[in-house]
Design an enzyme around this catalytic site. Sequence first.
Site, PDB file in Angstrom:
ATOM      1  CB  SER A  36      21.245  28.993  -3.539  1.00  0.00           C
ATOM      2  OG  SER A  36      20.608  30.073  -2.881  1.00  0.00           O
ATOM      3  CB  SER A  38      19.327  30.677   0.716  1.00  0.00           C
ATOM      4  OG  SER A  38      19.049  31.698  -0.215  1.00  0.00           O
ATOM      5  CE  LYS A  99      20.634  35.015   1.603  1.00  0.00           C
ATOM      6  NZ  LYS A  99      20.655  33.533   1.543  1.00  0.00           N
ATOM      7  CB  SER A 189      19.727  31.072   4.514  1.00  0.00           C
ATOM      8  OG  SER A 189      19.874  32.424   4.139  1.00  0.00           O
TER       9      SER A 189
END
Length: 243
Positions: A36, A38, A99, A189
């Site tokens: 992804s 994010s 993250k 995100s």
Amino acid sequence: MQSRSGLLETVKTLVYAVAIALGIRTFLFEPFNIPSASMVPTLLIGDYLFVSKFTYGYSFASLPYGLKLFDGRIAGSAPERGDVVVFKLPRDDKTDYIKRVVGLPGDRIRVTGGVLHINGEAAGLRRLPDFVDDDRGFALRYAQFVETLPGGREHRILKMTNEGAYNNTQEYVVPAGHFFAMGDHRDNSQDSRDLQAVGFVPFENIVGRAQILFFSTDGSANLLLPWTWFTAARYSRLLDAVR
């Protein structure tokens, strides 16, 4: 025809190879890919990276398939603010997320007008030229900044707006033994800002620290066209450290 002793040696070699591979994956490094956007611009869709498991010690999240063979963390060294980490999603303890840690235990975290505040101090923002994403055949432009966290760690982020719930949040107080994690693509995100979807990340859910890119592809390769396997690779990103 292979002799019985020769067959036994082959089996032993395969067992040793599997054991070594599992040992490396469990205790040292595990490969992950980025599915992804994010963490753009730090990590792009199609990046493949190694995650260091020994950096933070070991927990159930370090084990293959997230087997819960013990509680807590062994030989644990806590993440630092600014580290990019892979963790098991707290709501199911299975799904892998990646993250950046921005909040440590006890920190007060708030986003106001698109600006991250930690313990009442606004993170520094320095404007950079727009980030242009043209991997999918058309160009998308995003406002790009260098964000400076308390302590001086710097990284790039993208922002599309200063409005909306993710850019104007409540104040979060990070519980003991937990961390607050956010994506670098701030408006794209799902992260600790959403307490129901992600929320605070328990230390034992952290798999490890994102360490180095070992491959990256822009997604344009066609399995039936071998030459595209080479043209799709982002060679400039190979062996880049994750910062």
